[in-house]
Design an enzyme around this catalytic site. Structure first.
Site, PDB file in Angstrom:
ATOM      1  N   ASN A 140      42.191  40.712  41.881  1.00 59.84           N
ATOM      2  CA  ASN A 140      42.007  39.946  40.659  1.00 59.84           C
ATOM      3  C   ASN A 140      43.140  38.935  40.489  1.00 59.84           C
ATOM      4  OD1 ASN A 140      41.541  39.029  38.031  1.00 59.84           O
ATOM      5  ND2 ASN A 140      42.519  40.801  37.105  1.00 59.84           N
ATOM      6  N   ASP A 242      39.492  35.481  40.698  1.00 59.24           N
ATOM      7  CA  ASP A 242      39.124  36.895  40.586  1.00 59.24           C
ATOM      8  C   ASP A 242      37.790  37.117  41.310  1.00 59.24           C
ATOM      9  OD1 ASP A 242      38.475  39.458  39.827  1.00 59.24           O
ATOM     10  OD2 ASP A 242      38.169  38.991  37.711  1.00 59.24           O
ATOM     11  N   HIS A 414      30.245  33.297  39.140  1.00 60.99           N
ATOM     12  CA  HIS A 414      30.767  33.162  40.495  1.00 60.99           C
ATOM     13  C   HIS A 414      29.598  32.973  41.453  1.00 60.99           C
ATOM     14  CE1 HIS A 414      35.083  33.780  40.817  1.00 60.99           C
ATOM     15  NE2 HIS A 414      35.037  34.698  39.889  1.00 60.99           N
ATOM     16  N   HIS A 448      35.359  30.014  39.619  1.00 63.75           N
ATOM     17  CA  HIS A 448      36.287  29.034  39.052  1.00 63.75           C
ATOM     18  C   HIS A 448      36.501  27.971  40.095  1.00 63.75           C
ATOM     19  CE1 HIS A 448      37.214  31.687  35.694  1.00 63.75           C
ATOM     20  NE2 HIS A 448      37.463  32.672  36.533  1.00 63.75           N
ATOM     21  N   GLU A 473      43.363  27.991  40.912  1.00 64.41           N
ATOM     22  CA  GLU A 473      43.841  29.146  40.153  1.00 64.41           C
ATOM     23  C   GLU A 473      45.074  29.714  40.858  1.00 64.41           C
ATOM     24  OE1 GLU A 473      42.623  33.553  38.420  1.00 64.41           O
ATOM     25  OE2 GLU A 473      41.081  31.999  38.616  1.00 64.41           O
ATOM     26  N   HIS A 475      46.900  32.462  39.432  1.00 66.72           N
ATOM     27  CA  HIS A 475      47.142  33.597  38.549  1.00 66.72           C
ATOM     28  C   HIS A 475      48.257  34.509  39.062  1.00 66.72           C
ATOM     29  CE1 HIS A 475      44.854  36.523  35.638  1.00 66.72           C
ATOM     30  NE2 HIS A 475      46.119  36.390  35.335  1.00 66.72           N
ATOM     31  N   GLU A 521      43.526  29.771  34.782  1.00 59.98           N
ATOM     32  CA  GLU A 521      44.687  30.674  34.843  1.00 59.98           C
ATOM     33  C   GLU A 521      45.748  30.195  35.841  1.00 59.98           C
ATOM     34  OE1 GLU A 521      42.824  34.880  33.402  1.00 59.98           O
ATOM     35  OE2 GLU A 521      42.423  34.324  35.480  1.00 59.98           O
ATOM     36  N   GLU A 586      35.847  32.549  28.081  1.00 59.12           N
ATOM     37  CA  GLU A 586      35.464  33.892  28.532  1.00 59.12           C
ATOM     38  C   GLU A 586      35.510  34.819  27.324  1.00 59.12           C
ATOM     39  OE1 GLU A 586      37.858  35.255  31.838  1.00 59.12           O
ATOM     40  OE2 GLU A 586      37.755  33.314  32.852  1.00 59.12           O
ATOM     41  N   TYR A 587      34.492  35.659  27.198  1.00 59.81           N
ATOM     42  CA  TYR A 587      34.477  36.673  26.144  1.00 59.81           C
ATOM     43  C   TYR A 587      33.466  37.735  26.521  1.00 59.81           C
ATOM     44  CZ  TYR A 587      29.989  35.355  23.963  1.00 59.81           C
ATOM     45  OH  TYR A 587      28.655  35.145  23.698  1.00 59.81           O
ATOM     46  N   HIS A 589      33.535  40.991  27.896  1.00 60.56           N
ATOM     47  CA  HIS A 589      33.741  41.378  29.297  1.00 60.56           C
ATOM     48  C   HIS A 589      32.722  42.444  29.689  1.00 60.56           C
ATOM     49  CE1 HIS A 589      36.265  42.826  32.761  1.00 60.56           C
ATOM     50  NE2 HIS A 589      36.540  41.534  32.822  1.00 60.56           N
ATOM     51  N   ASN A 646      44.154  45.924  46.569  1.00 55.75           N
ATOM     52  CA  ASN A 646      42.847  45.712  45.960  1.00 55.75           C
ATOM     53  C   ASN A 646      42.902  46.063  44.488  1.00 55.75           C
ATOM     54  OD1 ASN A 646      41.610  48.550  45.384  1.00 55.75           O
ATOM     55  ND2 ASN A 646      42.464  48.730  47.452  1.00 55.75           N
ATOM     56  N   PHE A 650      37.246  46.127  39.469  1.00 56.25           N
ATOM     57  CA  PHE A 650      37.371  45.069  38.472  1.00 56.25           C
ATOM     58  C   PHE A 650      36.508  43.857  38.809  1.00 56.25           C
ATOM     59  CE2 PHE A 650      39.706  42.206  35.563  1.00 56.25           C
ATOM     60  CZ  PHE A 650      39.721  43.022  34.442  1.00 56.25           C
ATOM     61  N   ASN A 653      31.789  43.095  36.772  1.00 55.83           N
ATOM     62  CA  ASN A 653      31.819  42.690  35.360  1.00 55.83           C
ATOM     63  C   ASN A 653      30.555  41.964  34.942  1.00 55.83           C
ATOM     64  OD1 ASN A 653      34.959  41.383  36.375  1.00 55.83           O
ATOM     65  ND2 ASN A 653      34.660  43.449  35.617  1.00 55.83           N
ATOM     66  N   TRP A1082      40.647  45.783  29.263  1.00 54.58           N
ATOM     67  CA  TRP A1082      42.006  46.205  29.613  1.00 54.58           C
ATOM     68  C   TRP A1082      42.837  46.567  28.386  1.00 54.58           C
ATOM     69  CZ3 TRP A1082      39.559  41.747  30.918  1.00 54.58           C
ATOM     70  CH2 TRP A1082      39.832  40.625  30.152  1.00 54.58           C
TER      71      TRP A1082
END
Length: 1122
Positions: A140, A242, A414, A448, A473, A475, A521, A586-587, A589, A646, A650, A653, A1082
């Site tokens: 991620n 991610d 994705h 992304h 990205e 992140h 990110e 994003e919202y 999850h 890894n 995650f 989703n 999370w």
């Protein structure tokens, strides 16, 4: 062969490890441009788009998700170039060798005469990890290699490809371009041993001219294309999204044949006039001329035309089609000397009267054709694309499309295929769009990175608003205490800007794109300011999006937070100093059993100016197909391939499984996203059309009225056409169901109003449900507790034998109760076993992914610390008495104690046993049973949890039924899985399913398969014998669950296929059940109103036997107040 190693000897003068130099990102690569089609005639271009647009929901039926998809990908590659005589696909099986690193590739493998007969073959396009080479890695945030930019690991798997091809004689005298649509992560290419280029950026095309390196067109001599693909490069530092790290040539490889002077790029623009009655249209065109002549010289030898066509009436009845009849606007060369922002090329302008505007609701498209002719008027080159006329603008706290503040009902997507990885299929992309449209999703964020070019064409066609996002990205830099994000480093500016330029230049003509995104990110810094400045200068017709830096920087035109809580987005919307709209990038999850609380977001969005929707994370579970030891295949996640590091599951989703089977939560999404809203207030039923451009003309409305689970009536609801952003009121007493409602004696009644498509369209069949709203109608009388009147003439037979008392009616039913534990040990109906174990209190559930989120602060961690997962209900006391000939009463007091500490809770007290150490009791439960001669068992429970416990997972009872009772019928919310904070879409009704069908196969098991607001439920065998359970007294409806898998088994298994069925059916009937949450995965984020605080609870329920002739409706009606 791997021992014979060599180095790519280009470009000269550069360090050999150019894949570790952030300033060197390409060599001999042509400038980014729109997708080319190389038509030979205008008619051919129009025919091409007519054929490309013959796509609808039927195409999605052929979507392949298993091994068949490998050949389907090659078929797609051929299909996508069909009708393009000057485009050749090189997709197919290539020779392939995987070296351990770039320094260990076979020496001179790029040479024409290199011997590759011992090499294996690999389909192109593909990711090599999904064909037995190397392994997929899922992370991620963390980079799979040490964070030491621009350097990557020396262990850098490197794919060596070889492909043989010829060019047709018809291409003789023309230029040849080699076009890679997507290669991960960096690559070198050679043609016939000559180096022709290097490129990075895994999600955008790389194009090289190879005219001078190919054998003559029409020659029987084969050309050799060699490609060396590196898994890791300095570009990988900008690609820390991610998702799975997968490598190779994952999109198509094409050859373009172009004339010596050709159309290389063009940018269509439109500006709507007053009242949208006309549109000024223009197209900026770039010409590629090897002679590098001036603009004047080009015009002295060539002419350029641009025409808009409306081909919606085009048919394929024959070749004699007058294309001029479809022409709607002709653009002429603009000779005015006005400033064009430094644009070097040709600007053509025109006017379109009464344009058909593009929106997600009405995705009207025109075909733009650009023609280059020589001095004699002969067509030299022809390019085309689909364009939409629409206007994107801003107003205070609003983003406007065609003057309206549209609402984004979106998802993040994705590119993911469970067998192909990052490779795309037409039918699978269509499947995504069909499902999105059918579930009222109107927007997608390309997360992304830029996606396959066909995805944009399909979104234009189906009508989807899009955020197009740059492949940036970083992140993983968040985990470094001393490394700056690349956006703060000047040395990364060139690479970052190149990615943004490449995205905009390729995709700029797509109507669906309403926002450009600078990436995801990646912190915030001066490089982002540069990126936003370039886009605003290049394309002021669209808005900018970027969440980094707090979602409110000067580089974004919308406030675009991720996972912000409802109360916080409302606060921003109400801030008078913030003039930008808020759209959640994003919202909600969607990890496992999730998406709770989403209706709370939409209550706020629908009622607050400044809130314009959001994008759910995310569309699909990113599981990959993996073969198990027994040969069966299952969905795999991080770590399942031995990949380290890894991030486990995650990657799971999605609103859908990897094969696009929808999760139950998608029903909730469809409900909160539905464009038609129904409400009931003050004796008025209001039907509101929340669309901005479409009336309700294409929708047929109907109604159904149910009372106590029985159908009281139904019919078509005749309504006038409701205009966009308008509503229609129905007075209660004049409604067609009113007389049925007044005549009914039902204790509760529900009205459901449904809107269905009258006719089939591109994305759904006729009768597809667009909207469905259920209203609980007001009660016509005082709500009283449920009671049953007992027949005192029914004699209850009782027998005591040791610690067991048997009660029942001969040949009808029989219950055995253990007098020491107070438990019902068995229950038979008509001689058939029904209940095998129970009934016991229960306050534990198998944790969901959301329950586990938050590490030491998670619900699951706190539950286990409080021993809720390891609870034993010890019988402290049990008293039994026969009150009358027709009723037996059993009173039991349970103490909940940790199982593994049971012995320590018992203190020696003579030979007869011990007493419980009260200080270690987690909860106390009083259970009172009344067993009647009728077979009814009334259970009264009083639960007293310790006040220092965390919020409880559930409060209810658990029992185990015989496996034969696999038929379930219930009156409550359904038919799909629903929970207290995710039940708005579920409607109250009577539903039937088997226990097997109730199971929801989340890839990682946990609490699942529940049904909310259950009034009654029946568990029956094939002969109709079984058990009936219902709420009772003044207790509210229950949460119900029945499964072959025990709670402990759901908690133990890490994959759905690992689950082991028990010997019975575990049933939970809950007075209270905690919500599933979903604001994120999370942190503990179930909203307060869906938590179960550790306070006393009291509830009652009724159980009774069923035989084959028993009607559940009659049993339930018997307990309703008269």
């Amino acid at each position: 062969m791997a021992s014979l190693v060599g180095q790519p000897q280009f470009p000269s003068g550069h360090a050999r490890r150019i894949w570790e130099d952030e300033s060197f990102i390409k060599w001999r690569k042509r400038d980014a441009h729109v997708s080319l089609h190389c038509h030979d005639t205008v008619e051919g271009s129009l025919k091409y788009w007519f054929e490309r647009n013959k796509v609808d929901f039927l195409v999605s039926n052929s979507a392949a998700w298993n091994d068949d998809s490998v050949s389907a990908a090659l078929d797609c590659a051929a299909f996508w170039v069909n009708g393009l005589p000057f485009v050749q696909s090189l997709s197919g099986y290539w020779k392939f060798f995987l070296a351990t690193s770039p320094t260990n590739v076979p020496i001179n493998f790029c040479d024409i005469d290199f011997e590759d007969s011992t090499w294996e073959t690999l389909p192109v396009p593909s990711n090599w990890q999904l064909h037995g080479f190397d392994r997929p890695i899922y992370t991620n945030v963390l980079y799979p290699f040490g964070l030491n930019p621009p350097y990557v690991s020396d262990e850098n798997p490197t794919g060596c490809y070889r492909k043989y091809f010829c060019t047709p004689k018809e291409w003789n005298g023309r230029r040849i371009l080699l076009h890679f649509e997507g290669v991960d992560s960096a690559f070198f290419a050679w043609v016939n041993g000559a180096p022709i280029g290097y490129s990075q950026d895994s999600r955008l095309p790389a194009e090289f001219e190879i005219t001078d390196y190919c054998h003559p067109c029409g020659s029987s001599k084969e050309n050799v294309l060699a490609v060396q693909v590196l898994r890791w490069s300095d570009g990988s530092y900008l690609e820390d999204q991610d998702h799975w790290w997968l490598s190779g040539i994952h999109r198509d490889v094409l050859l373009f044949s172009k004339p010596q002077v050709f159309i290389t790029d063009y940018f269509f623009k439109s500006s709507l006039g007053e009242n949208f009655s006309y549109a000024d249209v223009q197209v900026e065109i770039k010409i590629d001329d090897l002679a590098q002549t001036s603009e004047y010289d080009v015009l002295s030898n060539f002419s350029i035309e641009a025409v808009l066509y409306d081909t919606t009436r085009w048919n394929d009845s024959g070749s004699n089609v007058d294309v001029s009849s479809f022409e709607v606007a002709h653009m002429e060369l603009d000779q005015s000397p006005k400033e064009r922002n430094g644009f070097y090329g040709f600007n053509l302008v025109g006017k379109l009267e009464m344009p058909k505007l593009w929106s997600a609701e009405n995705p009207n498209l025109y075909t733009l054709v650009i023609i280059l002719k020589d001095g004699s008027g002969k067509l030299v080159d022809c390019e085309s694309c689909q364009v939409g006329i629409r206007q994107i603008s801003q107003a205070p706290k609003q983003m406007l499309v065609n003057g309206h503040p549209i609402v984004i009902r979106g998802v993040n997507r994705h590119e993911h295929h469970p067998r192909l990885g990052k490779t795309n299929l037409e039918s699978c992309m269509v499947k995504d769009l069909v499902l999105m449209k059918q579930n009222n999703i109107n927007a997608v964020r390309n997360s992304h990175y830029p996606q396959h070019q066909r995805w944009y064409e399909l979104c234009d066609l189906f009508g989807i608003y899009m955020i197009d996002e740059a492949n940036i990205e970083t992140h993983g830099f968040n985990l470094s205490g001393h490394r700056k994000h690349p956006t703060l480093e000047p040395c990364w500016a060139y690479s970052m800007l190149d990615r943004v330029i490449g995205m905009v230049e390729r995709d700029k003509n797509h109507a669906c794109i309403i926002l450009w995104s600078l990436g995801n990110e990646s912190g915030y810094g001066p490089n982002h300011s540069a990126l936003s400045g370039w886009i605003r200068g290049k394309d002021p017709s669209r808005l900018l999006h970027y969440e980094g830096g707090g979602a409110r920087t000067s580089s974004t035109d919308v406030v675009c937070p991720m996972y912000m809580r409802v109360w916080d987005i409302v606060k921003i919307a109400n801030d008078p100093t913030e003039t930008r709209p808020l759209i959640l990038c994003e919202y909600s999850h969607a990890m496992g059993n999730s998406n709770g609380n989403i209706h709370e977001y939409w209550k706020a969005i629908d009622s607050t100016v400044g809130l314009q929707g959001g994008f759910i994370w995310e569309w699909v579970d990113q599981g990959l197909l993996k073969e198990g030891p027994d040969g069966s295949k299952h969905w795999a996640y991080g770590g399942d391939f031995g990949d380290t590091p890894n991030d486990l599951n995650f990657c799971l989703n999605g609103l859908t499984w990897p094969d696009r089977t929808p999760h139950p939560a998608i029903n909730e999404v469809k409900y909160v996203y539905q464009p038609i809203k129904v409400s009931f207030s003050k004796n008025i039923i209001k039907i509101a059309n929340a669309q901005f451009f479409e009336t309700t003309q294409a929708i047929e409305f109907s109604w159904i009225l149910i009372g106590d689970g029985c159908n009281l009536g139904s019919g078509i609801l005749s309504l006038p056409v409701i205009e966009p952003q308008s509503s229609y009121d129905i007075e209660w007493e004049s409604a067609p169901w009113y007389s049925l409602w007044t005549a009914s004696s039902a204790a509760e009644a529900f009205l459901t109003i449904t809107g269905k498509l009258l006719n089939s369209n591109r994305w759904a069949k006729a009768r597809h449900v667009i909207t469905s709203n259920q209203i609980c109608l007001p009660s016509k009388r005082e709500i009283l507790p449920h009671v049953i009147k007992m027949n005192e003439n029914v004699i209850l037979l009782t027998e005591c034998l040791g610690d067991t008392i048997t009660v029942g009616r001969e040949h009808v039913w029989e219950i055995k109760v253990n007098t020491q534990t107070g438990m019902i040990e068995s229950w038979k109906v008509g001689g058939s076993p029904v209940l095998q174990k129970g009934i016991l209190p229960c306050i534990w559930r198998a944790p969901t992914d959301n329950d586990k989120g938050g590490d030491s602060n998670s619900y699951a961690t706190k539950w286990k610390a409080a021993f809720l997962d390891n609870l034993l209900f010890h019988t402290e006391s049990c008293s039994l008495q026969k009150l009358k000939n027709h009723v037996v009463q059993i009173a039991v007091l349970y103490f909940g104690i940790p199982k593994d500490q049971e012995n320590s809770f018992l203190k020696s007290e003579g030979v007869d046993g011990g007493v419980i150490d009260q200080s270690s009791v987690i909860c106390k439960v009083d259970v009172n049973y009344l067993i009647y001669g009728s077979g009814d068992v009334i259970i009264d429970c009083n639960v007293h949890p310790n006040t220092d416990l965390p919020p409880l997972p559930r409060v209810g009872v658990e029992f185990h039924l015989d496996k034969s009772l696999d038929q379930i019928k219930w009156y409550g919310k359904g038919p799909f899985e629903c929970y207290p904070d995710r039940k708005e879409a579920a409607q109250v009704g009577v539903y039937e399913q088997t226990v097997a069908d109730m199971h929801v196969p989340y890839i990682v098991p946990g609490e699942s398969s529940g049904r909310a607001d259950v009034r009654w439920v029946a568990f029956q065998n094939s002969n109709g014998f079984g058990l009936f359970a219902s709420m009772y007294g003044g207790s509210p409806p229950m949460q119900m669950n029945a499964s072959y898998y025990s709670t402990a088994e759901l908690d133990r298994a890490t994959h759905n296929e690992d689950l082991v069925k028990g010997d019975d059916i575990e049933v939970h009937l809950d007075h209270k059940h905690m919500g599933v949450g979903g604001d994120d995965s999370w942190s503990p984020c179930v909203h307060d109103q869906y938590l179960i605080p550790p306070v006393p609870y009291s509830f009652s329920m009724r159980l009774c036997p069923l035989n084959g002739s028993t009607s559940c409706y009659d049993v339930y009606r018997y307990q309703l107040p008269k």
